[in-house]
Design a protein around this motif. Structure first.
Motif, PDB file in Angstrom:
ATOM      1  N   ILE A   1      -1.120  -7.653 -10.878  1.00  0.00           N
ATOM      2  CA  ILE A   1      -0.592  -6.285 -10.961  1.00  0.00           C
ATOM      3  C   ILE A   1       0.017  -5.952  -9.608  1.00  0.00           C
ATOM      4  N   THR A   2       1.292  -5.518  -9.614  1.00  0.00           N
ATOM      5  CA  THR A   2       1.918  -5.191  -8.324  1.00  0.00           C
ATOM      6  C   THR A   2       2.184  -3.703  -8.188  1.00  0.00           C
ATOM      7  N   GLU A   3       2.327  -3.031  -9.326  1.00  0.00           N
ATOM      8  CA  GLU A   3       2.625  -1.602  -9.292  1.00  0.00           C
ATOM      9  C   GLU A   3       2.011  -0.941 -10.507  1.00  0.00           C
ATOM     10  N   ALA A   4       1.669   0.344 -10.386  1.00  0.00           N
ATOM     11  CA  ALA A   4       1.089   1.059 -11.536  1.00  0.00           C
ATOM     12  C   ALA A   4       1.530   2.510 -11.512  1.00  0.00           C
ATOM     13  N   THR A   5       1.785   3.044 -12.693  1.00  0.00           N
ATOM     14  CA  THR A   5       1.975   4.491 -12.822  1.00  0.00           C
ATOM     15  C   THR A   5       0.656   5.038 -13.352  1.00  0.00           C
ATOM     16  N   LEU A   6       0.109   6.011 -12.629  1.00  0.00           N
ATOM     17  CA  LEU A   6      -1.226   6.520 -12.961  1.00  0.00           C
ATOM     18  C   LEU A   6      -1.181   8.001 -13.282  1.00  0.00           C
ATOM     19  N   LYS A   7      -1.966   8.396 -14.280  1.00  0.00           N
ATOM     20  CA  LYS A   7      -2.149   9.824 -14.550  1.00  0.00           C
ATOM     21  C   LYS A   7      -3.020  10.396 -13.443  1.00  0.00           C
TER      22      LYS A   7
ATOM     23  N   ASP B   1       0.812  -1.228   0.000  1.00  0.00           N
ATOM     24  CA  ASP B   1       0.000   0.000   0.000  1.00  0.00           C
ATOM     25  C   ASP B   1       0.842   1.274   0.000  1.00  0.00           C
ATOM     26  N   LYS B   2       2.009   1.199  -0.660  1.00  0.00           N
ATOM     27  CA  LYS B   2       2.909   2.363  -0.636  1.00  0.00           C
ATOM     28  C   LYS B   2       2.810   3.207  -1.913  1.00  0.00           C
ATOM     29  N   ILE B   3       2.952   4.526  -1.708  1.00  0.00           N
ATOM     30  CA  ILE B   3       3.179   5.413  -2.852  1.00  0.00           C
ATOM     31  C   ILE B   3       4.670   5.305  -3.140  1.00  0.00           C
ATOM     32  N   VAL B   4       5.029   4.866  -4.334  1.00  0.00           N
ATOM     33  CA  VAL B   4       6.438   4.609  -4.644  1.00  0.00           C
ATOM     34  C   VAL B   4       7.142   5.894  -5.081  1.00  0.00           C
ATOM     35  N   GLU B   5       6.512   6.645  -5.972  1.00  0.00           N
ATOM     36  CA  GLU B   5       7.070   7.928  -6.443  1.00  0.00           C
ATOM     37  C   GLU B   5       5.893   8.839  -6.778  1.00  0.00           C
ATOM     38  N   PHE B   6       6.044  10.107  -6.454  1.00  0.00           N
ATOM     39  CA  PHE B   6       4.993  11.071  -6.810  1.00  0.00           C
ATOM     40  C   PHE B   6       5.637  12.154  -7.674  1.00  0.00           C
ATOM     41  N   HIS B   7       5.095  12.370  -8.859  1.00  0.00           N
ATOM     42  CA  HIS B   7       5.633  13.379  -9.774  1.00  0.00           C
ATOM     43  C   HIS B   7       4.553  14.426 -10.053  1.00  0.00           C
ATOM     44  N   PRO B   8       4.303  15.331  -9.101  1.00  0.00           N
ATOM     45  CA  PRO B   8       3.229  16.318  -9.331  1.00  0.00           C
ATOM     46  C   PRO B   8       3.480  17.164 -10.572  1.00  0.00           C
ATOM     47  N   GLU B   9       4.775  17.415 -10.868  1.00  0.00           N
ATOM     48  CA  GLU B   9       5.093  18.259 -12.038  1.00  0.00           C
ATOM     49  C   GLU B   9       4.721  17.555 -13.342  1.00  0.00           C
ATOM     50  N   ASP B  10       4.661  16.230 -13.314  1.00  0.00           N
ATOM     51  CA  ASP B  10       4.286  15.455 -14.509  1.00  0.00           C
ATOM     52  C   ASP B  10       2.834  14.978 -14.442  1.00  0.00           C
ATOM     53  N   LEU B  11       2.132  15.335 -13.381  1.00  0.00           N
ATOM     54  CA  LEU B  11       0.758  14.872 -13.143  1.00  0.00           C
ATOM     55  C   LEU B  11       0.666  13.342 -13.173  1.00  0.00           C
ATOM     56  N   ASP B  12       1.627  12.679 -12.519  1.00  0.00           N
ATOM     57  CA  ASP B  12       1.490  11.230 -12.405  1.00  0.00           C
ATOM     58  C   ASP B  12       2.043  10.725 -11.077  1.00  0.00           C
ATOM     59  N   ILE B  13       1.716   9.483 -10.776  1.00  0.00           N
ATOM     60  CA  ILE B  13       2.123   8.890  -9.493  1.00  0.00           C
ATOM     61  C   ILE B  13       2.364   7.393  -9.691  1.00  0.00           C
ATOM     62  N   VAL B  14       3.380   6.873  -9.003  1.00  0.00           N
ATOM     63  CA  VAL B  14       3.663   5.435  -9.067  1.00  0.00           C
ATOM     64  C   VAL B  14       3.232   4.828  -7.733  1.00  0.00           C
ATOM     65  N   VAL B  15       2.322   3.859  -7.792  1.00  0.00           N
ATOM     66  CA  VAL B  15       1.809   3.291  -6.534  1.00  0.00           C
ATOM     67  C   VAL B  15       1.846   1.764  -6.570  1.00  0.00           C
ATOM     68  N   GLN B  16       1.881   1.180  -5.383  1.00  0.00           N
ATOM     69  CA  GLN B  16       1.717  -0.273  -5.307  1.00  0.00           C
ATOM     70  C   GLN B  16       0.232  -0.607  -5.469  1.00  0.00           C
ATOM     71  N   ALA B  17      -0.019  -1.877  -5.803  1.00  0.00           N
ATOM     72  CA  ALA B  17      -1.395  -2.276  -6.134  1.00  0.00           C
ATOM     73  C   ALA B  17      -2.359  -2.205  -4.953  1.00  0.00           C
TER      74      ALA B  17
END
Ligand SMILES: Cc1cc2nc3c(=O)[nH]c(=O)nc-3n(C[C@H](O)[C@H](O)[C@H](O)COP(=O)(O)OP(=O)(O)OC[C@H]3O[C@@H](n4cnc5c(N)ncnc54)[C@H](O)[C@@H]3O)c2cc1C
Length: 481
Positions: free
Chosen positions: A223-229, A114-130
């Motif tokens: 699915i273990t991880e996803a990069t989401l817009k 349940d972790k947020i792996v990376e947050f890229h607000p400048e790119d409007l995306d986020i990498v999260v665990q499933a």
């Protein structure tokens, strides 16, 4: 609640009890004792759903809780070695028996990831665990002015949301889950780990595997991880409700608003029965609701844009026979007006008569067919003389029909089944789909075959076989082997 029992035809033979036991011992050695549960309540919770229209009598043999992609890969390798079926599990909020375990095996509960792996607000995306929950995610990132605009069941986790290609009330403005998935990390049945793409917002490089796994209901991999817009939180929102003499008028007004280009963020319908239920279950938002088919409209944007949109919506509503039209004048009124829509499902369960079950399902049709479709389905269900109601994300031509019936009366159950089957056939005749947002699960496999035909299903099966040759991933769902 709903106890439609389903079986599933299977050519593959799976692990015997002793082989499963060996596999579980191996998983315990690899992940630790605490990662594997055989607690009876845990198995029940992971194999049966009160929310689901379809269930099976079989339960998973164990629930395994991994905490990394590497652990998921280790589990998959062991399951492939022993031929143990694997059923991925998010929050268990899906409603078509999607995570049931007709072939037992193990349930892979992703909630520890349940972790947020990376947050890229400048790119409007986020990498999260499933295992990240969407409401928690939105709460955590709200200071950035961004949000993930899908709104399925409040408990749903990202992996389950992607696997069902979920949507919700926001889909009219923002689209569905598939529109927000940039890339996925997926563990295949043999334990290999694939990443479907890198992180640009667009690409035309290679096959679109991201789309293939999105909506695959756990049948192709875990699915273990996803990069989401992410989307930008609108500066302002408002809400209005409009009542109509008939559900056909309300659905017709909804179509007219869409085709008239009214700028709406959400457009939801509740029929007279649903509105009555909200009142009789104690009300919502501190108000007494008119017991008439009602459209719930959401607007977003600048203050002026919202004012213009409300005016345009009111004009269309009035020319389509609208009785009353109420728009919110404050934040509190906005909450109050939307509350009936928010509480609709819970209100229905609160008034469900003792001993009855709920048959609830969804379809979607092209917008121009929606009012006829809803009108016909509501008419058919009314003839049953049972509690039945319609509610829907009509902004997308998607609606849900809910019927309460006594499962101990076979004639009643058969009559309800016929009404639901007819609803599916009607949706297909109108060039629609048998599932707008809940997936196929175990209950709608025949409907999917009717919708797409054996050649298309055959291509889907060959994809599945290429990544899951032993048919171990969530067997018995979407289609049989
Ligand atoms: C009150 C309520 C309201 C709802 N409203 C909506 C709505 O408006 N719109 C909508 O679309 N849905 C709605 N739903 C249905 C449900 O919330 C969605 O289907 C949701 O996307 C399921 O997420 P989950 O985490 O609960 O998945 P689960 O139910 O746990 O699993 C769903 C499917 O995904 C698979 N899966 C789960 N995790 C993974 C993973 N990591 N990798 C691969 N496969 C996986 C499972 O095997 C299963 O097939 C509602 C449900 C409830 C109870």
């Amino acid at each position: 609640m709903p106890q439609r029992e389903h079986s599933s035809a299977q050519a593959t033979s799976y692990a015997t009890e002793s082989a499963t036991q060996e596999g579980l011992d191996e998983i315990r050695r690899e992940l630790g004792q605490d990662a594997v549960s055989t607690d009876v309540d845990d198995l029940e919770e992971h194999g049966f759903s009160e929310w689901s229209t379809s269930n099976t009598t079989a339960r998973p043999r164990a629930v395994v809780r991994p905490s990394s992609t590497e652990e998921v890969s280790a589990i998959a390798k062991i399951c492939t070695k022993y031929k143990i079926p694997m059923v991925p599990f998010g929050a268990g909020s899906s409603v078509e028996g999607n995570f049931s375990s007709p072939h037992s095996g193990i349930c892979i509960d992703m909630s520890l990831m349940d972790k947020i792996v990376e947050f890229h607000p400048e790119d409007l995306d986020i990498v999260v665990q499933a295992g990240v929950n969407w409401t928690n995610l939105n709460e955590k990132i709200k200071v950035s002015g961004l949000f993930l605009p899908l709104d399925p069941g409040p408990t749903a986790l990202i992996g389950g949301m992607i696997a069902t290609n979920c949507s919700g009330t926001n889909a009219m403005r923002y689209g569905t889950m598939k529109d927000y998935v940039i890339n996925l990390t997926v563990v295949l049945a043999d334990g290999s780990v694939v990443k479907t793409r890198r992180r640009p917002r667009k690409t035309s490089a290679g096959y679109n595997l991201t789309a293939l796994f999105t909506g695959s209901e756990g049948t192709l991999g875990i699915i273990t991880e996803a990069t989401l817009k992410l989307a930008i939180i609108p500066p302002k929102q408002s809400v209005a409700i409009a009542t109509f003499p008939t559900v056909k008028d309300a659905a017709g007004a909804a179509s007219d608003m869409i085709r008239g280009g009214v700028n709406l963020a959400a457009l939801e319908l509740m029929d007279d029965v649903q509105m009555k239920v909200v009142n009789s279950s104690g009300g919502a938002g501190g108000r007494k609701w008119e017991e008439q088919p009602t459209l719930f409209l959401k607007f977003s944007g600048t203050e002026q844009a919202i004012k213009d949109s409300i005016r345009a919506a009111k004009q269309v509503a009035k020319s389509s026979g609208c009785g009353s039209f109420t728009s919110a004048t404050s934040e509190a009124e906005m909450e109050s007006l939307w509350s009936a829509r928010k509480q609709a499902l819970w209100a229905c369960l609160a008034v469900r008569p003792e001993g009855t079950e709920v048959w609830s399902t969804d379809v979607a049709v092209p917008i121009s067919r929606m009012s006829d479709m809803i009108d016909e389905c509501k008419g058919d269900a009314a003839k049953l003389g049972l509690f039945s109601s319609v509610l829907g994300h009509v902004g997308d031509g998607n609606f849900h029909q809910m019927i309460m019936y006594n499962p101990n009366k076979p004639e009643e159950k058969a009559a309800v089944k016929k009404v639901i089957d007819d609803m599916m056939h009607k949706a297909l005749r109108m060039e629609g789909t048998v599932s707008g947002e809940h997936g196929i699960g175990i209950g709608k496999k025949e409907c999917l075959l009717e919708e797409l035909g054996p050649t298309t299903i055959g291509v889907m099966k060959s994809f599945k076989r290429s990544v899951d040759p032993h048919w171990l991933m969530n067997p018995g769902k979407v289609f049989d082997e």
